[in-house]
Design an enzyme around this catalytic site. Structure first.
Site, PDB file in Angstrom:
ATOM      1  N   CYS B  77       0.827  -1.213   0.000  1.00  0.00           N
ATOM      2  CA  CYS B  77       0.000   0.000   0.000  1.00  0.00           C
ATOM      3  C   CYS B  77       0.858   1.257   0.000  1.00  0.00           C
ATOM      4  CB  CYS B  77      -0.998  -0.023   1.161  1.00  0.00           C
ATOM      5  SG  CYS B  77      -2.264   1.250   1.015  1.00  0.00           S
ATOM      6  N   HIS B 175      -3.999  -4.565   0.000  1.00  0.00           N
ATOM      7  CA  HIS B 175      -3.612  -5.075   1.311  1.00  0.00           C
ATOM      8  C   HIS B 175      -3.724  -6.600   1.316  1.00  0.00           C
ATOM      9  CE1 HIS B 175      -3.202  -1.338   3.553  1.00  0.00           C
ATOM     10  NE2 HIS B 175      -4.169  -0.869   2.779  1.00  0.00           N
ATOM     11  N   GLU B 177      -2.783  -8.568   3.490  1.00  0.00           N
ATOM     12  CA  GLU B 177      -3.100  -9.008   4.861  1.00  0.00           C
ATOM     13  C   GLU B 177      -4.598  -8.937   5.148  1.00  0.00           C
ATOM     14  OE1 GLU B 177      -1.824  -6.124   4.007  1.00  0.00           O
ATOM     15  OE2 GLU B 177      -2.424  -4.513   5.387  1.00  0.00           O
TER      16      GLU B 177
END
Lengths: 253, 194
Positions: B77, B175, B177
């Site tokens: 990001c 992202h 994650e």
């Protein structure tokens, strides 16, 4: 193409998930971490945890629960309820929340929105607005929809965006718990005018309501609680239905 | 395997840590030059504002260190944007690993670009076995232009670099994650790089 998001909301009281009709008469609907993981596996795009009694009982959202959820969940989640300061937000984000949602505290202290946006970035500041019709006007309510304010919904929405809100969660208190559909007229007004995503909330009963809120209501995301918790609508079937209806959603893997 | 996460004022260090833990990796979070230099993999996360983040990196000499790392590095990001040469956000000179300009989205649609979007035209080992229909989670108001380093594209308002690579430096705008199974796959692929 950016997809429309489906967001189950987990209303939390005493560490458990609950949902009531018009926020009164709460029923037990399970344990939050397990439910959160289940929703993620089923294709939920995001989750919202609202500590619905926090404002009333002056309780802080349970940081411990947020950490557990963050450790196990592989999709973004927002935490709201009882947040009134930069310190509250800092603690929630540190515990692993992706965004926070503020409501009554923003009405009481609008400067909080600016502070949070400057400190943490607009992307993690969701302003929740509870709106109810009073004498034909949309009026902002606080404290779980119990207390009317003098603010008109559209002008308050404009103000929160100007102050740095990154997203608006609009709950129609008239529709909430009725299963009669989202307030698409109001949603469309907000979405057309404001440059931030609008999350529709309050009134989901059948799958067609989601389609309507993404088309007529121009919502970017739709949030619901009880229909998901009580398995009246499954997220995979909802997404298949929306795809069939020509609405772009993230497919269920 | 030693995986280090660059410690700085980025908002998603905790989430990246949890994501690695779910993959069975216990990362170390550090801003010490030696720790970062000796790790097998380095993740450079990021949520925040470019100017503030660069100032923080400069204070700790991380702006000097990061471009000299030799092991696989993954920017995430804002991490991707800081690895470019310059960002329009606060008119910030960045690390210059990728000779790419970071621009603000024109306001033809809602900004930030927030939510799940397709990652397309993927190239290279970061995307091995990624589903053809992969969607990732994005939250950003600035984007890296398409360039010779682009190894994946996403389209929002315009097509832009969803991922960049130059030698050992990889970067992803989304992202991973927070991107469900598709995101986990990309992290796994990164951890497998030699």
């Amino acid at each position: 193409m950016l997809t429309k998001r489906i967001i189950p909301c987990l209303d939390i009281k005493d560490g458990k998930t609950v949902k009531g009709v018009n926020f009164v008469g709460l029923r037990d609907a399970g344990y939050p971490v397990e439910l959160a993981k289940l929703y993620a596996e089923q294709g939920a795009d995001e989750l919202v945890f609202l500590d619905i009694t926090a404002t009333v009982e002056k309780r802080k959202t349970l940081l411990e629960l947020v950490s557990k959820v963050a450790a196990e969940l592989n999709i973004p989640f927002t935490v709201g309820g009882g947040i009134s300061s930069k310190e509250d937000v800092s603690a929630l984000l540190a515990a692993g929340a992706d965004k926070v949602s503020i409501n009554s505290s923003a009405v009481k202290n609008p400067g909080l929105i600016n502070e949070l946006a400057q400190e943490f970035g607009s992307q993690c500041v969701v302003v929740a607005i509870d709106s109810r019709r009073v004498d034909g006007k949309h009026i902002v309510h606080t404290h779980g929809g119990r207390t009317p304010t003098e603010l008109e919904t559209l002008s308050w929405a404009r103000e929160v965006v100007a102050r740095g809100a990154g997203e608006i969660l609009l709950t129609s208190m008239d529709q909430d718990g009725t299963k009669a559909g989202f307030d698409n007229e109001l949603l469309a007004q907000l979405s057309a005018e404001l440059p931030v995503p609008i999350i529709a909330s309050g009134g989901a009963g059948i799958m067609a309501h989601f389609k309507d809120t993404f088309t007529t209501g121009k919502a970017d995301a739709a949030l619901a609680a009880s229909i998901f918790h009580f398995k009246e609508i499954g997220i995979p079937e909802l997404k298949h239905y929306l795809q069939k209806e020509g609405i772009t959603v993230r497919p269920v893997s | 395997m030693k995986v280090a996460i660059v410690k700085y004022n980025a908002g998603n260090i905790r989430s990246v840590t949890y994501a690695l833990q779910r993959l069975g990796i216990e990362p170390c979070i550090s801003d010490e030059l030696e720790t970062l230099r000796s790790a097998d993999k380095v993740i450079f996360p990021g949520v925040g504002e470019a100017g503030t983040a660069m100032a923080y990196l400069e204070e700790r000499n991380l702006d000097q260190l990061i471009p000299t790392l030799r092991q696989p590095v993954l920017g995430v990001c804002l991490g991707l944007q800081l690895m470019c040469s310059h960002s329009e956000e606060s008119n910030t000179p960045c690390l210059g690993i990728f000779d790419v300009e970071v621009k603000r989205f024109p306001p033809r649609e809602k900004v930030p670009h927030m939510g799940w979007n397709r990652i397309e035209q993927v190239k290279g080992p970061l995307f091995d076995e990624l589903s053809q229909e992969a969607y990732l989670y994005y939250v950003h108001s600035y984007y890296a232009e398409l360039s010779p380093y682009t190894i994946a594209q996403t389209d929002y308002i315009l097509p832009y670099s969803a991922a960049l690579q130059k030698n050992n430096f990889f970067a992803l705008q989304a992202h991973p994650e927070k991107s469900g199974k598709d995101g986990e796959k990309i992290l796994e692929n990164f951890l497998r790089l030699k």
